[in-house]
Design a protein around this motif. Structure first.
Motif, PDB file in Angstrom:
ATOM      1  N   SER A 193      58.840  42.023   9.785  1.00  0.00           N
ATOM      2  CA  SER A 193      57.804  42.647   9.612  1.00  0.00           C
ATOM      3  C   SER A 193      57.104  43.181  10.538  1.00  0.00           C
ATOM      4  CB  SER A 193      56.314  42.078   9.447  1.00  0.00           C
ATOM      5  OG  SER A 193      57.426  40.593   8.347  1.00  0.00           O
ATOM      6  N   PHE A 194      57.453  42.957  11.880  1.00  0.00           N
ATOM      7  CA  PHE A 194      56.791  43.356  12.954  1.00  0.00           C
ATOM      8  C   PHE A 194      57.276  45.425  13.171  1.00  0.00           C
ATOM      9  CE2 PHE A 194      56.839  45.466  17.606  1.00  0.00           C
ATOM     10  CZ  PHE A 194      55.737  45.042  17.766  1.00  0.00           C
ATOM     11  N   ILE A 195      58.930  45.553  12.725  1.00  0.00           N
ATOM     12  CA  ILE A 195      59.775  46.769  13.310  1.00  0.00           C
ATOM     13  C   ILE A 195      58.769  47.235  11.606  1.00  0.00           C
ATOM     14  CG2 ILE A 195      61.951  47.943  12.980  1.00  0.00           C
ATOM     15  CD1 ILE A 195      62.633  45.528  14.548  1.00  0.00           C
TER      16      ILE A 195
ATOM     17  N   ILE B  12      60.046  37.748  11.118  1.00  0.00           N
ATOM     18  CA  ILE B  12      58.915  37.565  12.308  1.00  0.00           C
ATOM     19  C   ILE B  12      58.913  39.620  12.933  1.00  0.00           C
ATOM     20  CG2 ILE B  12      57.452  37.114  14.441  1.00  0.00           C
ATOM     21  CD1 ILE B  12      57.876  34.347  13.346  1.00  0.00           C
ATOM     22  N   ALA B  13      60.449  39.619  13.389  1.00  0.00           N
ATOM     23  CA  ALA B  13      60.599  40.324  13.960  1.00  0.00           C
ATOM     24  C   ALA B  13      61.042  41.736  12.709  1.00  0.00           C
ATOM     25  CB  ALA B  13      62.128  39.936  14.389  1.00  0.00           C
TER      26      ALA B  13
ATOM     27  N   SER C 162      56.572  47.692  10.252  1.00  0.00           N
ATOM     28  CA  SER C 162      54.850  47.571  10.251  1.00  0.00           C
ATOM     29  C   SER C 162      54.633  49.070  11.109  1.00  0.00           C
ATOM     30  CB  SER C 162      54.158  46.320  11.245  1.00  0.00           C
ATOM     31  OG  SER C 162      54.221  47.220  12.618  1.00  0.00           O
TER      32      SER C 162
ATOM     33  N   TYR D 265      47.736  50.858  12.162  1.00  0.00           N
ATOM     34  CA  TYR D 265      47.296  49.871  13.131  1.00  0.00           C
ATOM     35  C   TYR D 265      45.593  50.894  13.025  1.00  0.00           C
ATOM     36  CZ  TYR D 265      51.261  46.924  14.055  1.00  0.00           C
ATOM     37  OH  TYR D 265      52.112  46.203  14.467  1.00  0.00           O
TER      38      TYR D 265
END
Length: 104
Positions: free
Chosen positions: A45-47, A42-43, A49, A68
């Motif tokens: 993928s967030f970074i 999760i971390a 992005s 985004y």
């Protein structure tokens, strides 16, 4: 008799200490497993992005919120969001109705 009681209590304390360490070790392994297989992806993928990453071309550059902004401007994203919302609401509604129907 007093000596036997003290011997028994010291063995009991040692066994309790071993059990406590076993429990703590098991919990630590579980937390490591959850961290590696749940939180790390999760971390990551967030970074990720915030970057444009094309491994075949060797491109890895910081994009910031441009990804985004592009996503929010895509009509396909909003169509996907509306489909997901309709599906979720329908699933909740029918589950709720079925639960009321089965209730005596």
């Amino acid at each position: 008799m007093n000596k036997k009681k003290n011997l028994h209590s010291s063995v009991s304390k040692g066994r309790k200490r071993q059990e406590r360490w076993l429990i703590l070790f098991s919990m630590a392994l579980l937390l490591v497993y959850i961290g590696i297989f749940n939180y790390f992806p999760i971390a990551y993928s967030f970074i990720g992005s915030f970057f444009e990453w094309k491994p075949i071309k060797g491109i890895f550059r910081f994009e910031g919120f441009d990804n985004y902004a592009w996503m929010l401007g895509e009509p396909l994203f909003w169509k996907s969001m509306s489909n997901t919302l309709v599906f979720a609401l329908a699933a909740c509604f029918f589950t709720w109705r079925w639960g009321l129907y089965l209730q005596p």
